[in-house]
Design a protein around this motif. Structure first.
Motif, PDB file in Angstrom:
ATOM      1  N   SER A  20       0.938  -0.915  -0.373  1.00  0.00           N
ATOM      2  CA  SER A  20       0.248   0.157  -0.051  1.00  0.00           C
ATOM      3  C   SER A  20       0.727   1.640   0.091  1.00  0.00           C
ATOM      4  N   ALA A  21       1.956   1.098   0.742  1.00  0.00           N
ATOM      5  CA  ALA A  21       2.750   2.176   1.045  1.00  0.00           C
ATOM      6  C   ALA A  21       3.561   2.727  -0.358  1.00  0.00           C
ATOM      7  N   GLY A  22       3.630   2.268  -0.953  1.00  0.00           N
ATOM      8  CA  GLY A  22       4.892   1.928  -2.049  1.00  0.00           C
ATOM      9  C   GLY A  22       4.380   2.416  -3.371  1.00  0.00           C
ATOM     10  N   LEU A  39      10.657  -1.197  -6.735  1.00  0.00           N
ATOM     11  CA  LEU A  39      11.219  -3.443  -6.124  1.00  0.00           C
ATOM     12  C   LEU A  39      10.766  -3.942  -5.498  1.00  0.00           C
ATOM     13  N   GLU A  40      10.283  -4.899  -6.169  1.00  0.00           N
ATOM     14  CA  GLU A  40       9.592  -5.660  -5.303  1.00  0.00           C
ATOM     15  C   GLU A  40      10.388  -7.202  -4.785  1.00  0.00           C
ATOM     16  N   ALA A  41       9.832  -7.548  -4.260  1.00  0.00           N
ATOM     17  CA  ALA A  41      10.987  -9.243  -3.530  1.00  0.00           C
ATOM     18  C   ALA A  41       9.512 -10.116  -3.919  1.00  0.00           C
ATOM     19  N   ARG A  42       8.440  -9.920  -4.194  1.00  0.00           N
ATOM     20  CA  ARG A  42       7.275 -10.956  -4.230  1.00  0.00           C
ATOM     21  C   ARG A  42       6.730 -11.016  -5.965  1.00  0.00           C
ATOM     22  N   ALA A  43       6.222 -12.387  -6.587  1.00  0.00           N
ATOM     23  CA  ALA A  43       5.794 -12.242  -7.474  1.00  0.00           C
ATOM     24  C   ALA A  43       4.929 -11.466  -8.064  1.00  0.00           C
ATOM     25  N   GLY A  47       1.820  -6.194  -0.549  1.00  0.00           N
ATOM     26  CA  GLY A  47       2.863  -7.040  -0.202  1.00  0.00           C
ATOM     27  C   GLY A  47       0.999  -7.529   1.563  1.00  0.00           C
ATOM     28  N   ARG A  48       0.350  -6.904   1.981  1.00  0.00           N
ATOM     29  CA  ARG A  48       0.145  -7.158   2.984  1.00  0.00           C
ATOM     30  C   ARG A  48      -1.130  -7.376   2.986  1.00  0.00           C
ATOM     31  N   ALA A  49      -1.262  -6.786   2.082  1.00  0.00           N
ATOM     32  CA  ALA A  49      -2.943  -6.812   1.124  1.00  0.00           C
ATOM     33  C   ALA A  49      -3.539  -7.895   0.584  1.00  0.00           C
ATOM     34  N   ALA A  72      -5.116  -7.737   5.398  1.00  0.00           N
ATOM     35  CA  ALA A  72      -5.972  -6.317   5.462  1.00  0.00           C
ATOM     36  C   ALA A  72      -7.737  -7.424   4.948  1.00  0.00           C
ATOM     37  N   GLY A  73      -8.466  -6.655   5.600  1.00  0.00           N
ATOM     38  CA  GLY A  73     -10.010  -7.380   5.373  1.00  0.00           C
ATOM     39  C   GLY A  73     -11.085  -5.985   5.032  1.00  0.00           C
ATOM     40  N   TRP A  74     -10.510  -4.860   6.495  1.00  0.00           N
ATOM     41  CA  TRP A  74     -11.198  -4.818   7.107  1.00  0.00           C
ATOM     42  C   TRP A  74     -11.172  -3.165   6.473  1.00  0.00           C
ATOM     43  N   LEU A  75     -11.943  -1.747   6.223  1.00  0.00           N
ATOM     44  CA  LEU A  75     -11.372   0.009   5.892  1.00  0.00           C
ATOM     45  C   LEU A  75     -11.504   0.024   7.576  1.00  0.00           C
ATOM     46  N   ALA A 213      14.623  -8.426  -5.053  1.00  0.00           N
ATOM     47  CA  ALA A 213      14.618  -8.533  -3.521  1.00  0.00           C
ATOM     48  C   ALA A 213      15.689  -8.069  -3.342  1.00  0.00           C
ATOM     49  N   VAL A 214      15.396  -6.701  -2.645  1.00  0.00           N
ATOM     50  CA  VAL A 214      16.552  -5.208  -2.939  1.00  0.00           C
ATOM     51  C   VAL A 214      16.868  -6.131  -1.331  1.00  0.00           C
ATOM     52  N   THR A 215      18.880  -6.071  -1.688  1.00  0.00           N
ATOM     53  CA  THR A 215      20.195  -6.704  -0.164  1.00  0.00           C
ATOM     54  C   THR A 215      20.139  -5.540  -0.245  1.00  0.00           C
ATOM     55  N   GLY A 316     -11.674 -17.905   9.891  1.00  0.00           N
ATOM     56  CA  GLY A 316     -10.540 -17.852  11.508  1.00  0.00           C
ATOM     57  C   GLY A 316      -9.543 -16.843  11.637  1.00  0.00           C
ATOM     58  N   TYR A 317      -9.896 -16.142  12.975  1.00  0.00           N
ATOM     59  CA  TYR A 317      -8.727 -15.343  13.491  1.00  0.00           C
ATOM     60  C   TYR A 317      -8.431 -15.714  14.330  1.00  0.00           C
ATOM     61  N   PHE A 318      -6.341 -15.321  14.284  1.00  0.00           N
ATOM     62  CA  PHE A 318      -5.888 -15.870  15.740  1.00  0.00           C
ATOM     63  C   PHE A 318      -4.715 -14.317  15.514  1.00  0.00           C
ATOM     64  N   ALA A 397       9.000   5.209   4.779  1.00  0.00           N
ATOM     65  CA  ALA A 397       7.121   4.527   4.728  1.00  0.00           C
ATOM     66  C   ALA A 397       6.270   2.912   5.511  1.00  0.00           C
ATOM     67  N   GLY A 398       5.700   3.104   5.404  1.00  0.00           N
ATOM     68  CA  GLY A 398       4.023   1.621   5.954  1.00  0.00           C
ATOM     69  C   GLY A 398       3.252   2.267   6.975  1.00  0.00           C
ATOM     70  N   GLU A 399       2.584   1.327   7.422  1.00  0.00           N
ATOM     71  CA  GLU A 399       1.786   1.292   8.125  1.00  0.00           C
ATOM     72  C   GLU A 399       2.425   1.632   9.669  1.00  0.00           C
ATOM     73  N   ALA A 400       4.318   1.028   9.567  1.00  0.00           N
ATOM     74  CA  ALA A 400       4.150   1.303  11.095  1.00  0.00           C
ATOM     75  C   ALA A 400       4.796   2.376  11.457  1.00  0.00           C
ATOM     76  N   TYR A 406      -1.277   3.602  11.981  1.00  0.00           N
ATOM     77  CA  TYR A 406      -0.775   1.599  12.176  1.00  0.00           C
ATOM     78  C   TYR A 406      -1.440   0.687  12.037  1.00  0.00           C
ATOM     79  N   GLY A 407      -0.660  -0.241  11.907  1.00  0.00           N
ATOM     80  CA  GLY A 407      -1.090  -1.321  11.279  1.00  0.00           C
ATOM     81  C   GLY A 407      -2.518  -1.212  10.234  1.00  0.00           C
ATOM     82  N   THR A 408      -2.315  -0.434   9.600  1.00  0.00           N
ATOM     83  CA  THR A 408      -3.629  -0.446   8.287  1.00  0.00           C
ATOM     84  C   THR A 408      -3.108  -0.494   6.685  1.00  0.00           C
ATOM     85  N   VAL A 409      -4.743  -0.701   6.040  1.00  0.00           N
ATOM     86  CA  VAL A 409      -3.911  -0.224   4.329  1.00  0.00           C
ATOM     87  C   VAL A 409      -4.034   1.007   4.237  1.00  0.00           C
ATOM     88  N   HIS A 410      -4.764   1.714   4.793  1.00  0.00           N
ATOM     89  CA  HIS A 410      -5.035   2.888   5.063  1.00  0.00           C
ATOM     90  C   HIS A 410      -3.912   4.112   5.361  1.00  0.00           C
TER      91      HIS A 410
HETATM   92  C1  LIG Z   1      -3.572 -10.987   9.014  1.00  0.00           C
HETATM   93  C2  LIG Z   1      -3.953 -10.233   8.352  1.00  0.00           C
HETATM   94  C3  LIG Z   1      -5.015  -8.763   8.694  1.00  0.00           C
HETATM   95  C4  LIG Z   1      -4.837  -7.294   8.340  1.00  0.00           C
HETATM   96  N1  LIG Z   1      -6.070  -6.564   8.707  1.00  0.00           N
HETATM   97  C5  LIG Z   1      -6.342  -5.490   8.519  1.00  0.00           C
HETATM   98  C6  LIG Z   1      -7.699  -5.124   8.565  1.00  0.00           C
HETATM   99  O1  LIG Z   1      -8.122  -5.635   8.017  1.00  0.00           O
HETATM  100  N2  LIG Z   1      -7.680  -3.523   7.661  1.00  0.00           N
HETATM  101  C7  LIG Z   1      -5.973  -2.892   7.465  1.00  0.00           C
HETATM  102  O2  LIG Z   1      -6.081  -1.599   6.989  1.00  0.00           O
HETATM  103  N3  LIG Z   1      -5.640  -3.553   7.652  1.00  0.00           N
HETATM  104  C8  LIG Z   1      -5.461  -5.030   7.700  1.00  0.00           C
HETATM  105  N4  LIG Z   1      -4.214  -5.769   7.737  1.00  0.00           N
HETATM  106  C9  LIG Z   1      -2.542  -4.629   8.234  1.00  0.00           C
HETATM  107  C10 LIG Z   1      -2.668  -3.927   6.089  1.00  0.00           C
HETATM  108  O3  LIG Z   1      -2.449  -5.242   5.215  1.00  0.00           O
HETATM  109  C11 LIG Z   1      -0.644  -3.445   6.938  1.00  0.00           C
HETATM  110  O4  LIG Z   1      -0.854  -2.675   7.827  1.00  0.00           O
HETATM  111  C12 LIG Z   1      -0.463  -2.645   5.482  1.00  0.00           C
HETATM  112  O5  LIG Z   1      -1.119  -3.960   4.082  1.00  0.00           O
HETATM  113  C13 LIG Z   1       1.372  -2.473   5.322  1.00  0.00           C
HETATM  114  O6  LIG Z   1       1.657  -1.739   3.816  1.00  0.00           O
HETATM  115  P1  LIG Z   1       2.806  -1.235   3.711  1.00  0.00           P
HETATM  116  O7  LIG Z   1       3.054  -1.415   2.078  1.00  0.00           O
HETATM  117  O8  LIG Z   1       2.829  -0.897   5.074  1.00  0.00           O
HETATM  118  O9  LIG Z   1       3.544  -3.175   3.711  1.00  0.00           O
HETATM  119  P2  LIG Z   1       3.491  -4.129   3.034  1.00  0.00           P
HETATM  120  O10 LIG Z   1       1.461  -4.227   1.847  1.00  0.00           O
HETATM  121  O11 LIG Z   1       4.338  -4.844   4.158  1.00  0.00           O
HETATM  122  O12 LIG Z   1       4.341  -3.908   1.936  1.00  0.00           O
HETATM  123  C14 LIG Z   1       5.407  -3.695   1.956  1.00  0.00           C
HETATM  124  C15 LIG Z   1       6.085  -4.561   0.414  1.00  0.00           C
HETATM  125  O13 LIG Z   1       7.471  -4.455   0.955  1.00  0.00           O
HETATM  126  C16 LIG Z   1       7.710  -5.644   0.239  1.00  0.00           C
HETATM  127  N5  LIG Z   1       9.364  -6.522   0.590  1.00  0.00           N
HETATM  128  C17 LIG Z   1      10.015  -6.999   1.342  1.00  0.00           C
HETATM  129  N6  LIG Z   1      11.208  -6.608   2.018  1.00  0.00           N
HETATM  130  C18 LIG Z   1      11.485  -7.131   0.585  1.00  0.00           C
HETATM  131  C19 LIG Z   1      13.003  -6.694  -0.247  1.00  0.00           C
HETATM  132  N7  LIG Z   1      13.957  -6.518   0.416  1.00  0.00           N
HETATM  133  N8  LIG Z   1      12.841  -5.752  -1.351  1.00  0.00           N
HETATM  134  C20 LIG Z   1      12.135  -5.298  -2.051  1.00  0.00           C
HETATM  135  N9  LIG Z   1      10.377  -5.510  -1.555  1.00  0.00           N
HETATM  136  C21 LIG Z   1      10.746  -5.881  -0.754  1.00  0.00           C
HETATM  137  C22 LIG Z   1       6.817  -7.187   0.361  1.00  0.00           C
HETATM  138  O14 LIG Z   1       6.893  -8.248  -0.390  1.00  0.00           O
HETATM  139  C23 LIG Z   1       5.858  -6.069   0.260  1.00  0.00           C
HETATM  140  O15 LIG Z   1       5.356  -5.723  -1.051  1.00  0.00           O
HETATM  141  C24 LIG Z   1      -3.856  -7.036   7.932  1.00  0.00           C
HETATM  142  C25 LIG Z   1      -2.243  -7.657   7.743  1.00  0.00           C
HETATM  143  C26 LIG Z   1      -2.429  -9.005   8.787  1.00  0.00           C
HETATM  144  C27 LIG Z   1      -1.268  -9.603   7.592  1.00  0.00           C
END
Ligand SMILES: Cc1cc2nc3c(=O)[nH]c(=O)nc-3n(C[C@H](O)[C@H](O)[C@H](O)COP(=O)(O)OP(=O)(O)OC[C@H]3O[C@@H](n4cnc5c(N)ncnc54)[C@H](O)[C@@H]3O)c2cc1C
Length: 440
Positions: A20-22, A39-43, A47-49, A72-75, A213-215, A316-318, A397-400, A406-410
């Motif tokens: 989301s941030a990128g 530059l994205e490590a995954r295919a 990311g976490r969405a 991520a599932g919820w706005l 992947a960036v190293t 299920g959510y753990f 930048a990023g959720e953190a 924090y901890g969200t897509v938006h």
């Molecule tokens: C189970 C779960 C439930 C969630 N539920 C919600 C929800 O309901 N609502 C909500 O808003 N948020 C939710 N979130 C959180 C949300 O998914 C994240 O906060 C958000 O997607 C993070 O975005 P980001 O861009 O900061 O990081 P990321 O999405 O992690 O993006 C970082 C990217 O960097 C890439 N990367 C990593 N290392 C390298 C490298 N060395 N070189 C190149 N690329 C690299 C990764 O592959 C990834 O694509 C949830 C997350 C999880 C895991």
């Protein structure tokens, strides 16, 4: 064989990570007319969405196609959530059905009175956390629990089960100040096609190299040199969006090193939240969008969203220690745990009605190593430290780095915009001023 990189040598900005941030950073930088590549490590992007598509044959013969979110599932804070408007504009379905999290379907294992008592206890705990944060205290949020032999204290374990879902960690590991800083308007919506599908669609057409992947980032020269598994590129600036656990473990080596950045990232680690999507036979027995919690007397329990979107599924959510423990046992452990808890609530016959479809493993995935971030006790200010630009050319930048969302897509999306605007200013451009305001 890995394809080498063929990129222009005069790049303005490299965005590391296409979550989301990128994606939001890249969109904003491109609008300003800069030459940019992600530059994205995954295919894949997102990311976490991440949405996976499940197709199921119905007994009437039709095929049900469902986008299941593994991340991520919820706005959250949907009435203020920039992704709701962006999602609608992109043609996605924004579903406003409220979440059932505070309820227990049929009152099984928890009477209505107990549900009310728990809700009141949690609200009172939240108030105490807010007061402590206002006094400048930044200890473990669990310090604000009541003793276990009091009426409120009997809910402490259950509060930790909820903390596992909210923070990916138990309250003893969560900073009072950071927990209080989170902005929750209490309104939560969903994306019908999947939140991950929306985020990756927003990245379509952007310049990105996947499986890349960036190293290492070499900042010793006048241009930054970004080394990847597919070769190196140079750029004037970098927007770094990888999860904090990867910054803290120096999965990307920055040279000369940046101990302050690594330390700040270590103060904001990712906890773990995990999902298992299951099909359920005879789903009509349950009200759509209802909820069951496995147990009320332990933190080692999961939440079960019955028939999300009215589908014949259970999600299920753990959270927290439970999720880490199950991941360590391997993917099937999530389904087995869920079945045991649901059977205990709904009877042994229920076992044969369930089948696993998709399970997340965010903790062991190399490119996340967790789910979402929380500040450790005493580290409530570390999100701010984390987002300090380095030499006005490496922007984090990023959720953190989202102090309120924090901890969200938006939150990640808005932080991507913020980092892009800082980059544009650092490069001496002000073209973005003629563009729509940030987050629009
Ligand atoms: C189970 C779960 C439930 C969630 N539920 C919600 C929800 O309901 N609502 C909500 O808003 N948020 C939710 N979130 C959180 C949300 O998914 C994240 O906060 C958000 O997607 C993070 O975005 P980001 O861009 O900061 O990081 P990321 O999405 O992690 O993006 C970082 C990217 O960097 C890439 N990367 C990593 N290392 C390298 C490298 N060395 N070189 C190149 N690329 C690299 C990764 O592959 C990834 O694509 C949830 C997350 C999880 C895991």
């Amino acid at each position: 064989m890995t394809q080498p990189l063929f990129l222009p040598s005069d790049l303005d900005v490299v965005v590391i990570g296409a979550g989301s941030a990128g994606i939001s950073a890249a969109r904003r930088l491109l609008k300003a007319g800069l030459s940019v590549v992600m530059l994205e490590a995954r295919a894949r992007l997102g990311g976490r969405a991440h949405t996976v598509v499940h197709r199921q044959i119905e007994h009437r013969g039709g095929t049900l196609e469902m986008g299941l979110d593994l991340g991520a599932g919820w706005l959250h804070s949907a009435d203020e959530n920039v992704m709701a408007r962006i999602g609608r504009a992109a043609g996605f379905t924004i579903d406003e059905t409220p979440p059932p999290w505070r309820q227990q379907a049929f009152g099984i294992g928890m009477s209505k009175d107990e549900q009310v008592a728990f809700g009141e206890a949690f609200d009172a705990f939240d108030d105490r956390v807010a007061q402590a944060a206002a006094r400048g205290e930044d200890g473990p949020a669990s310090d604000l629990f009541k003793p276990t032999d009091t009426p409120e204290g009997r809910w402490n374990d259950r509060m930790d089960a909820i903390s596992g879902a909210l923070n990916g960690a138990k309250f003893a590991d969560v900073s009072t100040r950071d927990y209080d800083a989170y902005r929750d308007t209490g309104i939560n919506w969903r994306v019908g096609e999947g939140y991950g599908a929306l985020v990756s669609a927003l990245g379509e057409g952007l310049p990105v190299v996947t499986d890349c992947a960036v190293t290492r980032i070499d900042r010793s020269g006048s241009r930054l040199r970004i080394e990847t598994v597919r070769g190196a590129v140079e750029a004037k600036a970098v927007v770094l969006t990888v999860p904090t656990n990867l910054i803290a473990s120096e999965a990307i080596r920055i040279e000369p090193p940046l101990p302050a950045l690594v330390e700040a990232a270590a103060g904001v680690p990712l906890g773990l939240a995990s999902k298992v999507h299951m099909t359920v036979e005879g789903a009509e027995d349950f009200p759509g969008d209802s909820q069951l919690w496995g147990r009320t007397d332990t933190s080692q329990t999961a939440g079960y969203h019955l028939r999300p979107f009215g589908r014949p599924m259970i999600e299920g959510y753990f959270g927290g220690d439970l999720a880490w423990g199950l991941e360590a046992q391997g993917e099937p452990a999530f389904f087995d745990f869920a079945v045991d808890e649901l059977v205990a609530l709904l009877g042994s016959d229920f076992r044969r009605r369930l089948a696993p479809v998709a399970t997340s493993m965010w903790g062991s995935e190399d490119w996340s190593r967790g789910a979402y971030s929380h500040c450790l006790p005493g580290h409530g200010g570390d999100r701010l430290k984390l987002k300090q630009p380095v030499e006005n050319r490496i922007f984090i930048a990023g959720e953190a780095t989202a102090e309120a969302f924090y901890g969200t897509v938006h939150g990640a999306w808005m932080e991507g915009e913020r980092a892009a605007l800082e980059t544009i200013a650092a490069l001496g451009l002000d073209r973005w001023e003629s563009e729509p305001r940030p987050t629009e």
